[in-house]
Design an enzyme around this catalytic site. Structure first.
Site, PDB file in Angstrom:
ATOM      1  N   ARG A   1      12.505   2.448  10.217  1.00 51.41           N
ATOM      2  CA  ARG A   1      13.204   3.741   9.820  1.00 51.41           C
ATOM      3  C   ARG A   1      12.389   4.914   9.298  1.00 51.41           C
ATOM      4  NH1 ARG A   1      12.869  -0.587   5.960  1.00 51.41           N
ATOM      5  NH2 ARG A   1      12.295  -0.118   3.748  1.00 51.41           N
TER       6      ARG A   1
ATOM      7  N   ARG B  67      10.997  11.392   3.192  1.00 49.72           N
ATOM      8  CA  ARG B  67      11.556   9.951   3.316  1.00 49.72           C
ATOM      9  C   ARG B  67      12.411   9.773   4.390  1.00 49.72           C
ATOM     10  NH1 ARG B  67      15.782   7.436  -1.243  1.00 49.72           N
ATOM     11  NH2 ARG B  67      16.051   5.416  -0.202  1.00 49.72           N
ATOM     12  N   HIS B  68      12.414   8.590   4.839  1.00 48.10           N
ATOM     13  CA  HIS B  68      13.445   7.956   5.806  1.00 48.10           C
ATOM     14  C   HIS B  68      14.653   8.378   5.622  1.00 48.10           C
ATOM     15  CE1 HIS B  68      14.965   4.416   4.036  1.00 48.10           C
ATOM     16  NE2 HIS B  68      13.632   4.290   3.542  1.00 48.10           N
TER      17      HIS B  68
ATOM     18  N   GLU C 222       6.770   0.358   2.575  1.00 50.33           N
ATOM     19  CA  GLU C 222       7.646   0.415   1.120  1.00 50.33           C
ATOM     20  C   GLU C 222       7.199  -0.900   0.387  1.00 50.33           C
ATOM     21  OE1 GLU C 222       8.745   1.725  -1.099  1.00 50.33           O
ATOM     22  OE2 GLU C 222      10.876   2.297  -1.035  1.00 50.33           O
TER      23      GLU C 222
END
Length: 302
Positions: free
Chosen positions: A137, A81-82, A161
Protein backbone atom coordinates in the site's frame (compact mmCIF):
# COMPACT_ATOMS: atom_id res chain seq x y z
CA UNK A 1 -16.65 32.98 10.08
CA UNK A 2 -13.07 33.21 11.37
CA UNK A 3 -11.46 30.80 13.76
CA UNK A 4 -10.16 32.38 16.94
CA UNK A 5 -6.69 31.92 18.36
CA UNK A 6 -4.37 33.20 15.61
CA UNK A 7 -3.73 29.75 14.16
CA UNK A 8 -2.07 29.15 10.82
CA UNK A 9 -5.34 27.82 9.41
CA UNK A 10 -7.27 30.97 10.27
CA UNK A 11 -8.97 32.34 7.18
CA UNK A 12 -12.49 33.24 6.06
CA UNK A 13 -14.44 30.06 5.45
CA UNK A 14 -15.44 29.77 1.78
CA UNK A 15 -19.16 30.21 1.18
CA UNK A 16 -19.16 26.98 -0.80
CA UNK A 17 -17.80 25.00 2.12
CA UNK A 18 -20.26 22.36 3.28
CA UNK A 19 -21.16 21.64 6.91
CA UNK A 20 -18.87 18.61 7.10
CA UNK A 21 -15.92 20.65 5.83
CA UNK A 22 -16.71 23.44 8.33
CA UNK A 23 -16.76 20.99 11.22
CA UNK A 24 -13.53 19.42 9.97
CA UNK A 25 -11.81 22.81 9.82
CA UNK A 26 -12.93 23.71 13.34
CA UNK A 27 -11.75 20.34 14.70
CA UNK A 28 -8.45 20.81 12.89
CA UNK A 29 -7.93 24.15 14.60
CA UNK A 30 -8.82 22.63 17.96
CA UNK A 31 -6.35 19.79 17.40
CA UNK A 32 -3.52 22.22 16.56
CA UNK A 33 -4.36 24.34 19.58
CA UNK A 34 -4.07 21.23 21.75
CA UNK A 35 -0.42 20.71 20.77
CA UNK A 36 1.99 22.22 23.32
CA UNK A 37 3.25 25.52 21.90
CA UNK A 38 6.69 25.13 23.44
CA UNK A 39 7.18 21.78 21.76
CA UNK A 40 7.89 23.49 18.45
CA UNK A 41 10.96 25.19 19.92
CA UNK A 42 12.19 28.77 19.64
CA UNK A 43 12.64 28.54 15.86
CA UNK A 44 8.85 28.45 15.49
CA UNK A 45 7.62 31.32 17.71
CA UNK A 46 3.97 30.87 16.84
CA UNK A 47 1.89 28.70 14.58
CA UNK A 48 0.42 31.59 12.65
CA UNK A 49 3.78 33.31 12.24
CA UNK A 50 5.23 30.20 10.61
CA UNK A 51 2.16 29.52 8.49
CA UNK A 52 1.91 26.04 10.02
CA UNK A 53 -1.14 24.25 8.65
CA UNK A 54 -2.63 20.83 9.19
CA UNK A 55 -5.61 18.82 8.07
CA UNK A 56 -6.65 21.07 5.18
CA UNK A 57 -7.03 20.05 1.54
CA UNK A 58 -4.96 22.95 0.24
CA UNK A 59 -2.17 25.24 1.39
CA UNK A 60 -2.19 29.01 1.61
CA UNK A 61 0.04 30.94 -0.77
CA UNK A 62 2.16 31.95 2.25
CA UNK A 63 2.68 28.35 3.33
CA UNK A 64 3.48 27.20 -0.22
CA UNK A 65 6.05 29.98 -0.55
CA UNK A 66 7.63 28.98 2.75
CA UNK A 67 7.50 25.30 1.83
CA UNK A 68 9.47 25.97 -1.36
CA UNK A 69 11.90 28.51 0.07
CA UNK A 70 14.25 26.18 1.93
CA UNK A 71 17.90 27.10 1.43
CA UNK A 72 20.92 25.03 0.48
CA UNK A 73 21.47 24.20 4.15
CA UNK A 74 18.13 22.34 4.30
CA UNK A 75 16.74 18.99 3.16
CA UNK A 76 13.01 19.15 2.53
CA UNK A 77 11.18 15.95 3.40
CA UNK A 78 7.62 15.24 2.24
CA UNK A 79 5.93 12.58 4.38
CA UNK A 80 3.10 10.82 2.56
CA UNK A 81 0.71 8.32 4.12
CA UNK A 82 -0.70 5.55 1.91
CA UNK A 83 -4.32 5.64 0.69
CA UNK A 84 -7.35 3.84 2.09
CA UNK A 85 -7.15 0.05 2.29
CA UNK A 86 -9.52 -2.74 1.26
CA UNK A 87 -10.14 -5.54 3.76
CA UNK A 88 -12.79 -7.27 1.63
CA UNK A 89 -10.76 -8.81 -1.18
CA UNK A 90 -11.02 -12.59 -1.71
CA UNK A 91 -8.87 -14.44 0.77
CA UNK A 92 -9.00 -11.63 3.31
CA UNK A 93 -10.58 -12.55 6.63
CA UNK A 94 -10.17 -9.23 8.40
CA UNK A 95 -13.28 -7.35 9.57
CA UNK A 96 -13.64 -3.64 8.96
CA UNK A 97 -12.00 -1.41 11.62
CA UNK A 98 -9.63 -4.19 12.68
CA UNK A 99 -5.98 -3.85 13.66
CA UNK A 100 -3.81 -4.71 10.65
CA UNK A 101 -0.66 -2.71 11.39
CA UNK A 102 2.37 -4.12 9.60
CA UNK A 103 0.38 -6.75 7.70
CA UNK A 104 0.38 -6.43 3.92
CA UNK A 105 -3.23 -5.41 3.20
CA UNK A 106 -4.10 -4.00 -0.25
CA UNK A 107 -5.30 -0.55 -1.23
CA UNK A 108 -8.92 -0.07 -2.18
CA UNK A 109 -9.87 1.59 -5.47
CA UNK A 110 -10.46 4.75 -3.47
CA UNK A 111 -7.04 4.37 -1.84
CA UNK A 112 -5.36 4.15 -5.25
CA UNK A 113 -7.22 7.26 -6.32
CA UNK A 114 -6.05 9.04 -3.16
CA UNK A 115 -2.46 7.96 -3.80
CA UNK A 116 -2.60 9.39 -7.30
CA UNK A 117 -4.01 12.64 -5.91
CA UNK A 118 -1.10 12.86 -3.46
CA UNK A 119 1.35 12.33 -6.32
CA UNK A 120 -0.40 15.04 -8.32
CA UNK A 121 -0.11 17.40 -5.35
CA UNK A 122 3.66 16.92 -5.44
CA UNK A 123 4.04 17.08 -9.23
CA UNK A 124 5.86 20.44 -9.25
CA UNK A 125 8.30 19.53 -6.48
CA UNK A 126 11.89 18.72 -7.48
CA UNK A 127 12.06 15.46 -5.56
CA UNK A 128 15.48 13.81 -5.77
CA UNK A 129 14.97 10.63 -3.76
CA UNK A 130 11.94 8.57 -2.72
CA UNK A 131 11.92 6.21 0.25
CA UNK A 132 9.08 3.94 1.33
CA UNK A 133 7.83 1.08 3.41
CA UNK A 134 8.05 -2.28 1.61
CA UNK A 135 4.32 -2.92 2.18
CA UNK A 136 2.32 -2.82 -1.06
CA UNK A 137 0.00 0.00 0.00
CA UNK A 138 2.95 2.33 0.60
CA UNK A 139 4.97 1.08 -2.37
CA UNK A 140 2.05 1.89 -4.70
CA UNK A 141 2.01 5.49 -3.48
CA UNK A 142 5.78 5.79 -3.81
CA UNK A 143 5.67 4.47 -7.36
CA UNK A 144 3.03 7.08 -8.28
CA UNK A 145 5.33 9.84 -7.01
CA UNK A 146 8.31 8.28 -8.79
CA UNK A 147 6.86 7.33 -12.17
CA UNK A 148 7.14 10.73 -13.90
CA UNK A 149 10.54 11.47 -12.41
CA UNK A 150 12.44 8.39 -13.57
CA UNK A 151 13.15 7.44 -9.95
CA UNK A 152 13.00 4.08 -8.21
CA UNK A 153 11.64 4.07 -4.64
CA UNK A 154 14.14 2.92 -2.02
CA UNK A 155 12.39 0.43 0.25
CA UNK A 156 13.33 0.38 3.93
CA UNK A 157 11.78 -2.05 6.39
CA UNK A 158 12.24 0.58 9.08
CA UNK A 159 9.28 2.48 7.57
CA UNK A 160 6.94 -0.52 7.96
CA UNK A 161 3.78 0.11 10.03
CA UNK A 162 3.68 -0.79 13.73
CA UNK A 163 3.56 -4.51 14.55
CA UNK A 164 0.26 -5.27 16.33
CA UNK A 165 1.19 -8.79 17.44
CA UNK A 166 -1.75 -10.99 18.48
CA UNK A 167 -4.16 -8.13 17.82
CA UNK A 168 -3.72 -8.61 14.07
CA UNK A 169 -7.06 -8.90 12.28
CA UNK A 170 -9.14 -8.18 15.39
CA UNK A 171 -11.38 -5.24 16.17
CA UNK A 172 -11.04 -3.37 19.44
CA UNK A 173 -14.10 -5.18 20.80
CA UNK A 174 -12.71 -8.58 19.80
CA UNK A 175 -9.40 -7.83 21.45
CA UNK A 176 -11.11 -6.82 24.68
CA UNK A 177 -13.10 -10.06 24.60
CA UNK A 178 -10.27 -12.40 23.59
CA UNK A 179 -7.44 -10.71 25.51
CA UNK A 180 -9.02 -8.85 28.44
CA UNK A 181 -6.70 -6.31 29.99
CA UNK A 182 -4.44 -5.92 26.96
CA UNK A 183 -5.54 -2.39 26.11
CA UNK A 184 -5.34 -1.27 29.72
CA UNK A 185 -1.82 -2.67 30.11
CA UNK A 186 -0.70 -1.18 26.78
CA UNK A 187 -2.06 2.23 27.76
CA UNK A 188 -0.79 2.28 31.34
CA UNK A 189 2.68 0.81 30.80
CA UNK A 190 4.61 2.16 27.78
CA UNK A 191 7.04 -0.78 28.02
CA UNK A 192 4.31 -3.48 27.95
CA UNK A 193 4.46 -5.65 24.83
CA UNK A 194 3.09 -9.02 25.92
CA UNK A 195 0.76 -8.92 22.93
CA UNK A 196 3.79 -9.85 20.83
CA UNK A 197 3.82 -6.56 18.96
CA UNK A 198 5.75 -3.31 19.28
CA UNK A 199 5.50 -0.57 21.84
CA UNK A 200 5.32 2.96 20.45
CA UNK A 201 8.82 3.55 21.82
CA UNK A 202 10.16 0.60 19.83
CA UNK A 203 8.34 1.87 16.74
CA UNK A 204 9.60 5.41 17.30
CA UNK A 205 13.23 4.30 17.56
CA UNK A 206 12.96 2.04 14.52
CA UNK A 207 11.41 4.78 12.39
CA UNK A 208 13.94 7.42 13.39
CA UNK A 209 16.78 5.06 12.48
CA UNK A 210 15.21 4.63 9.02
CA UNK A 211 14.66 8.38 8.72
CA UNK A 212 18.32 9.00 9.58
CA UNK A 213 19.37 6.49 6.91
CA UNK A 214 17.25 8.39 4.39
CA UNK A 215 18.69 11.76 5.43
CA UNK A 216 22.24 10.44 5.33
CA UNK A 217 21.64 9.07 1.83
CA UNK A 218 20.30 12.48 0.81
CA UNK A 219 23.40 14.16 2.25
CA UNK A 220 25.74 11.76 0.47
CA UNK A 221 24.00 12.26 -2.86
CA UNK A 222 23.50 16.00 -2.48
CA UNK A 223 19.71 15.65 -2.63
CA UNK A 224 17.73 18.73 -1.65
CA UNK A 225 14.26 17.19 -1.49
CA UNK A 226 13.13 13.71 -0.50
CA UNK A 227 9.79 11.96 -0.16
CA UNK A 228 8.96 9.21 2.38
CA UNK A 229 5.80 7.20 1.70
CA UNK A 230 4.73 5.15 4.68
CA UNK A 231 1.99 4.77 7.28
CA UNK A 232 0.05 6.64 9.95
CA UNK A 233 2.06 5.65 13.04
CA UNK A 234 5.32 5.90 11.13
CA UNK A 235 4.50 9.45 10.05
CA UNK A 236 3.42 10.31 13.60
CA UNK A 237 6.81 9.12 14.84
CA UNK A 238 8.65 11.59 12.62
CA UNK A 239 6.31 14.47 13.42
CA UNK A 240 6.32 13.96 17.19
CA UNK A 241 10.10 13.76 17.17
CA UNK A 242 10.08 17.41 16.06
CA UNK A 243 7.29 18.59 18.34
CA UNK A 244 8.79 16.99 21.41
CA UNK A 245 5.83 14.71 22.11
CA UNK A 246 7.25 11.50 23.55
CA UNK A 247 6.14 8.03 22.38
CA UNK A 248 5.08 7.35 25.96
CA UNK A 249 2.47 10.14 25.66
CA UNK A 250 -0.03 7.93 23.84
CA UNK A 251 -2.95 10.31 24.40
CA UNK A 252 -1.16 13.09 22.51
CA UNK A 253 -0.11 10.69 19.75
CA UNK A 254 -3.77 9.77 19.30
CA UNK A 255 -4.74 13.44 19.01
CA UNK A 256 -2.41 13.95 16.05
CA UNK A 257 -4.41 13.25 12.89
CA UNK A 258 -2.71 11.94 9.75
CA UNK A 259 -5.43 11.15 7.15
CA UNK A 260 -4.97 8.59 4.39
CA UNK A 261 -2.86 9.90 1.49
CA UNK A 262 -2.17 13.11 3.39
CA UNK A 263 1.11 14.98 3.04
CA UNK A 264 3.26 16.60 5.71
CA UNK A 265 6.49 18.53 5.28
CA UNK A 266 9.48 18.75 7.60
CA UNK A 267 12.63 20.71 6.75
CA UNK A 268 15.78 19.08 8.15
CA UNK A 269 19.24 20.65 8.46
CA UNK A 270 21.63 19.41 5.80
CA UNK A 271 24.48 19.13 8.26
CA UNK A 272 24.11 16.73 11.19
CA UNK A 273 23.77 18.92 14.26
CA UNK A 274 23.30 21.97 12.04
CA UNK A 275 20.09 23.11 13.71
CA UNK A 276 16.61 21.96 14.55
CA UNK A 277 14.16 20.51 12.01
CA UNK A 278 11.08 22.59 11.29
CA UNK A 279 7.53 21.48 10.55
CA UNK A 280 5.99 23.35 7.62
CA UNK A 281 2.59 21.63 7.57
CA UNK A 282 0.96 18.41 8.76
CA UNK A 283 -1.80 16.21 7.35
CA UNK A 284 -2.74 18.15 4.22
CA UNK A 285 -4.97 15.87 2.17
CA UNK A 286 -5.30 16.59 -1.57
CA UNK A 287 -8.83 16.63 -2.90
CA UNK A 288 -10.08 13.75 -5.02
CA UNK A 289 -12.62 14.58 -7.77
CA UNK A 290 -16.03 13.81 -6.26
CA UNK A 291 -17.34 11.83 -9.22
CA UNK A 292 -14.24 9.62 -9.31
CA UNK A 293 -14.30 9.22 -5.53
CA UNK A 294 -17.95 8.17 -5.54
CA UNK A 295 -17.30 5.60 -8.23
CA UNK A 296 -14.25 4.20 -6.44
CA UNK A 297 -15.97 4.15 -3.05
CA UNK A 298 -18.92 2.17 -4.37
CA UNK A 299 -16.81 -0.97 -4.31
CA UNK A 300 -14.77 -0.12 -1.24
CA UNK A 301 -15.14 -2.01 1.99
CA UNK A 302 -12.05 -0.80 3.86
Amino acid sequence: SRLAGGLGVCAPMPKTMGPVQRVSLVLTAMCIHALPALAFGPSIPSLSARGFQRGSSSLSARTRMMAASAGDDTIRAFLVRHGAVDLTQPGMTFPKDCMYGGHNVPLSDLGKLEARAAAEFLKDEDIDLIFCSPLDRALYGAERVAEKRGLTPIQDDGFREVNRGRWLGLTREQIQEKFPGDFESFGEDPSWCEHGGETYTQLFNRVLEARDRALNTAREKGAKTICIVSHMWVTKSMITDVTGIQPTQQDKWSELLVPTASISQINYPRQVGGGKPEIVYVGTKPEVPQDEAAKAASGWGG
